[in-house]
Scaffold this motif. Structure first.
Motif, PDB file in Angstrom:
ATOM      1  N   LEU A 152      -0.545  -2.514  -4.349  1.00 47.98           N
ATOM      2  CA  LEU A 152      -1.237  -2.731  -5.214  1.00 47.98           C
ATOM      3  C   LEU A 152      -1.516  -3.637  -6.573  1.00 47.98           C
ATOM      4  CD1 LEU A 152      -4.151  -1.494  -6.742  1.00 47.98           C
ATOM      5  CD2 LEU A 152      -3.317   0.224  -8.305  1.00 47.98           C
ATOM      6  N   THR A 153      -0.207  -4.191  -6.744  1.00 47.67           N
ATOM      7  CA  THR A 153      -0.203  -5.070  -7.201  1.00 47.67           C
ATOM      8  C   THR A 153      -0.091  -6.664  -6.131  1.00 47.67           C
ATOM      9  OG1 THR A 153       1.607  -4.212  -8.583  1.00 47.67           O
ATOM     10  CG2 THR A 153       2.054  -6.741  -8.928  1.00 47.67           C
ATOM     11  N   ALA A 154       0.467  -6.325  -5.410  1.00 50.35           N
ATOM     12  CA  ALA A 154       0.241  -7.603  -4.543  1.00 50.35           C
ATOM     13  C   ALA A 154      -1.185  -8.171  -4.085  1.00 50.35           C
ATOM     14  CB  ALA A 154       1.387  -6.909  -3.001  1.00 50.35           C
ATOM     15  N   ARG A 155      -2.145  -6.995  -4.241  1.00 51.94           N
ATOM     16  CA  ARG A 155      -3.022  -6.909  -3.362  1.00 51.94           C
ATOM     17  C   ARG A 155      -4.379  -7.754  -4.885  1.00 51.94           C
ATOM     18  NH1 ARG A 155      -5.797  -3.549   0.807  1.00 51.94           N
ATOM     19  NH2 ARG A 155      -3.625  -2.633   1.789  1.00 51.94           N
ATOM     20  N   ASP A 205     -11.588  -4.557  -1.931  1.00 56.69           N
ATOM     21  CA  ASP A 205     -10.480  -3.569  -0.758  1.00 56.69           C
ATOM     22  C   ASP A 205     -10.466  -2.520  -1.318  1.00 56.69           C
ATOM     23  OD1 ASP A 205      -8.367  -3.568   0.654  1.00 56.69           O
ATOM     24  OD2 ASP A 205      -6.942  -5.195  -1.313  1.00 56.69           O
ATOM     25  N   TYR A 206      -9.984  -1.513  -0.176  1.00 55.79           N
ATOM     26  CA  TYR A 206      -9.970  -0.259  -0.207  1.00 55.79           C
ATOM     27  C   TYR A 206      -8.414   0.143   0.225  1.00 55.79           C
ATOM     28  CZ  TYR A 206     -12.133   4.384   1.693  1.00 55.79           C
ATOM     29  OH  TYR A 206     -12.585   5.832   1.419  1.00 55.79           O
ATOM     30  N   MET A 207      -8.418   1.314  -0.755  1.00 60.51           N
ATOM     31  CA  MET A 207      -6.564   1.793  -0.828  1.00 60.51           C
ATOM     32  C   MET A 207      -6.770   3.393  -0.951  1.00 60.51           C
ATOM     33  SD  MET A 207      -4.282  -0.881  -3.314  1.00 60.51           S
ATOM     34  CE  MET A 207      -3.040  -0.028  -2.116  1.00 60.51           C
ATOM     35  N   ILE A 208      -5.953   3.185   0.570  1.00 57.52           N
ATOM     36  CA  ILE A 208      -6.531   5.706   0.215  1.00 57.52           C
ATOM     37  C   ILE A 208      -5.014   6.252   0.023  1.00 57.52           C
ATOM     38  CG2 ILE A 208      -6.549   7.287   2.056  1.00 57.52           C
ATOM     39  CD1 ILE A 208      -6.792   4.849   3.990  1.00 57.52           C
ATOM     40  N   LYS A 209      -5.246   6.683  -1.125  1.00 57.74           N
ATOM     41  CA  LYS A 209      -4.442   7.423  -2.341  1.00 57.74           C
ATOM     42  C   LYS A 209      -3.215   8.772  -0.803  1.00 57.74           C
ATOM     43  CE  LYS A 209      -6.980   9.449  -4.880  1.00 57.74           C
ATOM     44  NZ  LYS A 209      -7.155   9.834  -6.713  1.00 57.74           N
ATOM     45  N   PRO A 210      -2.080   8.618  -1.037  1.00 63.13           N
ATOM     46  CA  PRO A 210      -1.208   7.867  -2.396  1.00 63.13           C
ATOM     47  C   PRO A 210      -1.191   6.853  -1.389  1.00 63.13           C
ATOM     48  CG  PRO A 210       0.226   9.256  -0.920  1.00 63.13           C
ATOM     49  CD  PRO A 210      -1.477   9.438  -0.846  1.00 63.13           C
ATOM     50  N   PHE A 211      -0.883   5.164  -2.725  1.00 63.78           N
ATOM     51  CA  PHE A 211      -0.298   3.922  -2.322  1.00 63.78           C
ATOM     52  C   PHE A 211       0.319   3.647  -2.942  1.00 63.78           C
ATOM     53  CE2 PHE A 211      -3.915   4.222  -5.780  1.00 63.78           C
ATOM     54  CZ  PHE A 211      -3.167   3.808  -6.500  1.00 63.78           C
ATOM     55  N   ARG A 237      -5.943 -11.578  -4.680  1.00 53.99           N
ATOM     56  CA  ARG A 237      -7.303 -11.792  -4.674  1.00 53.99           C
ATOM     57  C   ARG A 237      -7.243 -12.457  -5.825  1.00 53.99           C
ATOM     58  NH1 ARG A 237     -10.873  -9.771  -1.446  1.00 53.99           N
ATOM     59  NH2 ARG A 237     -10.080  -8.189  -1.068  1.00 53.99           N
ATOM     60  N   GLU A 238      -6.328 -12.790  -7.460  1.00 53.07           N
ATOM     61  CA  GLU A 238      -6.357 -13.866  -8.166  1.00 53.07           C
ATOM     62  C   GLU A 238      -6.225 -14.964  -7.559  1.00 53.07           C
ATOM     63  OE1 GLU A 238      -6.689 -13.140 -11.947  1.00 53.07           O
ATOM     64  OE2 GLU A 238      -7.665 -11.172 -11.711  1.00 53.07           O
ATOM     65  N   ARG A 239      -5.180 -15.145  -6.877  1.00 53.35           N
ATOM     66  CA  ARG A 239      -5.037 -16.804  -6.040  1.00 53.35           C
ATOM     67  C   ARG A 239      -6.366 -16.958  -5.061  1.00 53.35           C
ATOM     68  NH1 ARG A 239      -0.633 -13.936  -3.935  1.00 53.35           N
ATOM     69  NH2 ARG A 239      -1.511 -13.947  -2.029  1.00 53.35           N
ATOM     70  N   ASN A 240      -6.901 -15.333  -5.063  1.00 54.22           N
ATOM     71  CA  ASN A 240      -8.347 -16.273  -4.244  1.00 54.22           C
ATOM     72  C   ASN A 240      -9.335 -16.625  -4.856  1.00 54.22           C
ATOM     73  OD1 ASN A 240      -6.928 -15.909  -1.481  1.00 54.22           O
ATOM     74  ND2 ASN A 240      -7.772 -14.118  -1.302  1.00 54.22           N
ATOM     75  N   MET A 260     -16.241 -10.216  -9.957  1.00 56.98           N
ATOM     76  CA  MET A 260     -15.780  -9.566 -10.196  1.00 56.98           C
ATOM     77  C   MET A 260     -14.906  -8.299  -8.458  1.00 56.98           C
ATOM     78  SD  MET A 260     -16.345  -6.047 -12.426  1.00 56.98           S
ATOM     79  CE  MET A 260     -17.785  -5.265 -11.287  1.00 56.98           C
ATOM     80  N   GLU A 261     -14.140  -8.850  -9.066  1.00 53.76           N
ATOM     81  CA  GLU A 261     -13.765  -8.017  -7.913  1.00 53.76           C
ATOM     82  C   GLU A 261     -13.493  -6.559  -7.634  1.00 53.76           C
ATOM     83  OE1 GLU A 261     -12.403  -9.506  -5.389  1.00 53.76           O
ATOM     84  OE2 GLU A 261     -13.330 -11.149  -6.298  1.00 53.76           O
ATOM     85  N   LEU A 262     -14.042  -5.747  -6.653  1.00 57.72           N
ATOM     86  CA  LEU A 262     -13.715  -4.511  -6.806  1.00 57.72           C
ATOM     87  C   LEU A 262     -12.534  -4.000  -5.616  1.00 57.72           C
ATOM     88  CD1 LEU A 262     -14.290  -2.126  -8.271  1.00 57.72           C
ATOM     89  CD2 LEU A 262     -16.475  -2.100  -6.069  1.00 57.72           C
ATOM     90  N   ILE A 263     -11.434  -2.832  -5.862  1.00 57.65           N
ATOM     91  CA  ILE A 263     -11.096  -2.157  -5.548  1.00 57.65           C
ATOM     92  C   ILE A 263     -10.670  -0.492  -5.786  1.00 57.65           C
ATOM     93  CG2 ILE A 263      -8.519  -2.450  -4.603  1.00 57.65           C
ATOM     94  CD1 ILE A 263      -7.630  -4.789  -5.582  1.00 57.65           C
ATOM     95  N   ILE A 264     -10.989  -0.115  -4.509  1.00 62.55           N
ATOM     96  CA  ILE A 264     -11.748   0.934  -4.149  1.00 62.55           C
ATOM     97  C   ILE A 264     -10.367   1.764  -4.053  1.00 62.55           C
ATOM     98  CG2 ILE A 264     -12.769   3.433  -3.185  1.00 62.55           C
ATOM     99  CD1 ILE A 264     -14.284   1.782  -4.836  1.00 62.55           C
ATOM    100  N   LEU A 265      -9.859   2.865  -5.172  1.00 63.80           N
ATOM    101  CA  LEU A 265      -8.254   3.470  -4.397  1.00 63.80           C
ATOM    102  C   LEU A 265      -9.200   5.184  -4.765  1.00 63.80           C
ATOM    103  CD1 LEU A 265      -6.878   2.772  -7.818  1.00 63.80           C
ATOM    104  CD2 LEU A 265      -6.817   1.259  -5.701  1.00 63.80           C
ATOM    105  N   THR A 266      -8.552   5.590  -3.262  1.00 66.88           N
ATOM    106  CA  THR A 266      -8.842   6.578  -2.969  1.00 66.88           C
ATOM    107  C   THR A 266      -9.003   8.008  -2.188  1.00 66.88           C
ATOM    108  OG1 THR A 266     -11.108   7.870  -1.931  1.00 66.88           O
ATOM    109  CG2 THR A 266     -11.243   6.067  -1.063  1.00 66.88           C
ATOM    110  N   ALA A 267      -8.731   9.102  -2.030  1.00 67.80           N
ATOM    111  CA  ALA A 267      -8.910   9.722  -0.823  1.00 67.80           C
ATOM    112  C   ALA A 267      -8.921   9.655   0.115  1.00 67.80           C
ATOM    113  CB  ALA A 267      -8.165  11.574  -1.792  1.00 67.80           C
ATOM    114  N   ARG A 268     -10.698   9.344   0.541  1.00 68.33           N
ATOM    115  CA  ARG A 268     -11.697   9.818   1.783  1.00 68.33           C
ATOM    116  C   ARG A 268     -10.936   8.517   2.655  1.00 68.33           C
ATOM    117  NH1 ARG A 268     -16.949  11.698   0.079  1.00 68.33           N
ATOM    118  NH2 ARG A 268     -16.912  10.912   2.257  1.00 68.33           N
ATOM    119  N   GLU A 269     -10.403   9.209   3.353  1.00 64.94           N
ATOM    120  CA  GLU A 269      -9.644   8.184   4.440  1.00 64.94           C
ATOM    121  C   GLU A 269     -10.462   7.942   5.629  1.00 64.94           C
ATOM    122  OE1 GLU A 269      -6.478  11.371   6.524  1.00 64.94           O
ATOM    123  OE2 GLU A 269      -5.997  10.519   4.624  1.00 64.94           O
ATOM    124  N   GLU A 270     -11.182   8.461   6.513  1.00 58.92           N
ATOM    125  CA  GLU A 270     -12.387   8.238   7.075  1.00 58.92           C
ATOM    126  C   GLU A 270     -12.859   6.787   7.281  1.00 58.92           C
ATOM    127  OE1 GLU A 270     -12.652  10.441  10.071  1.00 58.92           O
ATOM    128  OE2 GLU A 270     -11.220  11.482   8.460  1.00 58.92           O
TER     129      GLU A 270
END
Length: 67
Positions: free
Chosen positions: A36-39, A25-31, A43-46, A1-11
């Motif tokens: 997101l689709t590309a990431r 993976d870790y993405m900071i909002k707004p994104f 992940r699926e390709r890998n 299972m792959e986990l991508i975090i979508l968060t406003a925490r940017e530190e």
């Protein structure tokens, strides 16, 4: 299972902690939904390099439009 975090925490410390805890993976909002689709696609390709074209995982469908 792959986990991508979508968060406003940017530190940097938040990102490092999440990645060290096993987040893939870790993405900071707004994104961008395009990013997101590309990431997800990357992940699926890998994870499934033998698959070409379309990958369906639960409610998500990713189409390879590069060919």
């Amino acid at each position: 299972m792959e986990l991508i975090i979508l968060t406003a925490r940017e530190e940097v410390d938040d990102r490092v902690k999440a990645l060290n805890l096993g987040v893939d993976d870790y993405m900071i909002k707004p994104f961008s939904s395009k990013e997101l689709t590309a990431r997800i696609h990357a992940r699926e390709r890998n994870m499934y390099p033998e698959l070409m074209g379309e990958v369906i995982r639960g409610p998500f469908r990713i189409e390879d439009t590069s060919s």
